[in-house]
Each structure stands twice: as C-alpha cells, then as structure tokens.
Write a protein that holds these residues in place. Structure first.
Motif, PDB file in Angstrom:
ATOM      1  N   CYS A  10      -0.253   5.497   3.639  1.00  0.00           N
ATOM      2  CA  CYS A  10      -1.245   5.903   2.637  1.00  0.00           C
ATOM      3  C   CYS A  10      -2.632   5.969   3.269  1.00  0.00           C
ATOM      4  O   CYS A  10      -3.066   5.005   3.914  1.00  0.00           O
ATOM      5  CB  CYS A  10      -1.229   4.898   1.498  1.00  0.00           C
ATOM      6  N   CYS A  13      -4.848   2.905   1.485  1.00  0.00           N
ATOM      7  CA  CYS A  13      -4.605   1.470   1.689  1.00  0.00           C
ATOM      8  C   CYS A  13      -3.699   1.180   2.872  1.00  0.00           C
ATOM      9  O   CYS A  13      -3.511   0.009   3.213  1.00  0.00           O
ATOM     10  CB  CYS A  13      -4.028   0.855   0.418  1.00  0.00           C
ATOM     11  N   GLY A  15      -0.569   1.481   2.887  1.00  0.00           N
ATOM     12  CA  GLY A  15       0.772   1.163   2.397  1.00  0.00           C
ATOM     13  C   GLY A  15       1.745   2.298   2.692  1.00  0.00           C
ATOM     14  O   GLY A  15       1.346   3.390   3.085  1.00  0.00           O
ATOM     15  N   CYS A  51       1.935   6.610  -2.696  1.00  0.00           N
ATOM     16  CA  CYS A  51       1.910   5.276  -2.090  1.00  0.00           C
ATOM     17  C   CYS A  51       2.498   4.253  -3.068  1.00  0.00           C
ATOM     18  O   CYS A  51       2.071   4.182  -4.225  1.00  0.00           O
ATOM     19  CB  CYS A  51       0.471   4.896  -1.736  1.00  0.00           C
ATOM     20  N   CYS A  54      -0.650   1.369  -3.783  1.00  0.00           N
ATOM     21  CA  CYS A  54      -1.860   1.616  -4.597  1.00  0.00           C
ATOM     22  C   CYS A  54      -1.708   2.795  -5.549  1.00  0.00           C
ATOM     23  O   CYS A  54      -2.587   3.026  -6.371  1.00  0.00           O
ATOM     24  CB  CYS A  54      -3.078   1.821  -3.692  1.00  0.00           C
TER      25      CYS A  54
HETATM   26 ZN   LIG Z   1      -2.051   3.218  -0.925  1.00  0.00          ZN
END
Ligand SMILES: [Zn+2]
Length: 267
Positions: A10, A13, A15, A51, A54
């Motif tokens: 992502c 973030c 992720g 993601c 988030c």
């Molecule tokens: Zn994210």
C-alpha cells in the motif's frame, strides 16, 4: 534469507493489498447516473487494488501513467461526458456554499482546472486564486492562504503523500484545507461506482487511509460528510467547521452495473 515482500504494498501505509476487482477502463461515473455507457468501446480492463490494513484502494496501472498519456487518454475533448458538472454546475454550487464561509479570507482553489470556482468567488468579493498543476503550466503561488480548497482532486492523483505535503505548504498558520473525495468502505464488495479509470479516478480513500495521509502531512481533520473533509495544522482551526452544513458534491447514482459492464439496472 530475506523475508518475501508482499506482492502489492500500500502506498499509504505499506500494508499488503489484494485485488478488489477488475473494471473495464472506459466505464465512467456518469454511466451510473445516466444508466448507459457514455463510451461504448471496450478498451481493456484495469485492476483496482485494496489495502487490507488501511482500506486505501488504487489503480496501479494508471498511477504509472505520465501526464502526456493522461491528457491524451483521459483529460481529452470527451472528458466532459465523464463528469458533465465539472465545468460550470459544480463551481456554481461550490461558490454559493463557500462565499459566506470565506468572507474576508484569502483562498486558493488547488486543482481548479481553468479557474472557474475562483472566478465566481471573486464575484462574491472573495480574494480567490486558482492553481492547477495538472491542467496547465501555471506556476504554484509563492505565498500562503487562509483557506485552500481541493474539490474532487485527490482521487485523480497517484502520489498522495506528495500531494498533501504540497497542500499543507500552502496553508497560513491557522488556515484550513477543504478537500472533497468520496470515502470508500474499508472493504469493497464488488463494484465501486466512483472507481472509474475514464474519469481519471485512480486513488480511493477510506476514512482510515485519509486520516493516516493527513497525519503524515502534519494535519488534523474532521469529515463534514462522507465526501467533504476539513483539515488544519491546529485542532482549534477545525472548531468553526464543526457546525458548517456540508454541501452535497457527487450525489447518489441511480444505477449499478457489473461485468461485462454493458447493462445498468436501477440501484
Ligand atoms: Zn494501507
């Protein structure tokens, strides 16, 4: 041995992301209001990733396009079919909403295209300017503002952290930033009408990913609705906005569709 990196990381973030859905790239947001395709030609599909951490979603293929390709394939002579309100109807609505809220303040409309909203606000006596790094070669203002607006801009931009850093740098101490973008749920289930490559919509925030992006830019924020958000460096600058009546920007489409993106049924 080094740990294996996730296939998709992502950009907000870090992720790991999964494929949310795949969508034909010539479907546009106006189709969901009109109940039929504005651009009938099938030009191939694009991936929408999401993601898991988030909720940010994006189109990696279009994040990689340069400005020249975006101008040729998206922001071309047919663009008004995707978003028929962007030239006049939306600026009129926004100017009427904003004028009483920004009396006596300086305002920059960031990503304001040809500058229609700022022009209308000047008609109301507001010291308004427009700057659009995506629309033409105009140079960024070298001063800061009491209010910066970015209506239906964020979802068009790939580099979110760079965008919000640029927006934050234009704020005077105590200033507010008003952005509109339709928030998505954390997890998409099937199609998402706002996610249309033909509109140039390529980045989609959840409430969590918008909060993280704004925090990284040093900004606190409140949402006045699921599409209208006010940010500022100082929490106290947000207080007057808590009682502001939000304006509706996107509206709710009357139709929905699904692969193969040919038939629209009432939502
Ligand atoms: Zn994210």
């Amino acid at each position: 041995m080094a740990p294996e990196l996730p296939r998709w990381a992502c950009p907000i973030c870090g992720g790991s992301a999964h494929l949310a859905f795949v969508k034909e790239a010539n479907v546009c947001c106006a189709d969901y209001f009109e109940g039929c395709r504005q651009f009938p030609t099938d030009v191939g599909a694009v991936d929408v990733l999401e993601c898991a951490a988030c909720g940010f979603a994006w189109m990696p293929a279009l994040h990689a396009w340069d400005g020249a390709r975006l101008h040729t394939e998206i922001y071309n002579g047919d663009y008004t079919l995707c978003d028929p309100h962007f030239l006049e109807i939306r600026p009129q609505k926004l100017a009427a909403w904003l004028a009483p809220l920004c009396a006596g303040r300086s305002l920059l409309d960031y990503g304001g295209g040809a500058g229609r909203l700022a022009e209308l606000l000047r008609g109301f006596g507001v010291a308004a300017e427009s700057y659009d790094p995506f629309f033409d070669a105009s140079t960024q203002p070298d001063h800061t503002f009491d209010l910066v607006t970015a209506f239906e801009v964020i979802e068009h931009v790939g580099a979110q952290n760079r965008l919000f850093a640029a927006l934050a740098a234009l704020l005077k101490p105590g200033a507010s930033l008003i952005v509109s973008t339709l928030l998505k749920p954390m997890r998409l289930e099937g199609d998402h009408w706002y996610s249309c490559a033909r509109n140039g919509h390529i980045s989609f925030h959840s409430a969590a990913s918008l909060a993280q992006t704004l925090t990284q830019a040093g900004l606190a924020f409140i949402s006045l609705s699921d599409e209208l958000h006010v940010a500022a460096r100082e929490h106290t600058a947000l207080t007057p906005w808590k009682t502001a009546t939000p304006i509706q920007i996107s509206g709710q489409p009357g139709f929905q569709t699904a692969p193969p993106w040919r038939d629209f049924i009432p939502a």
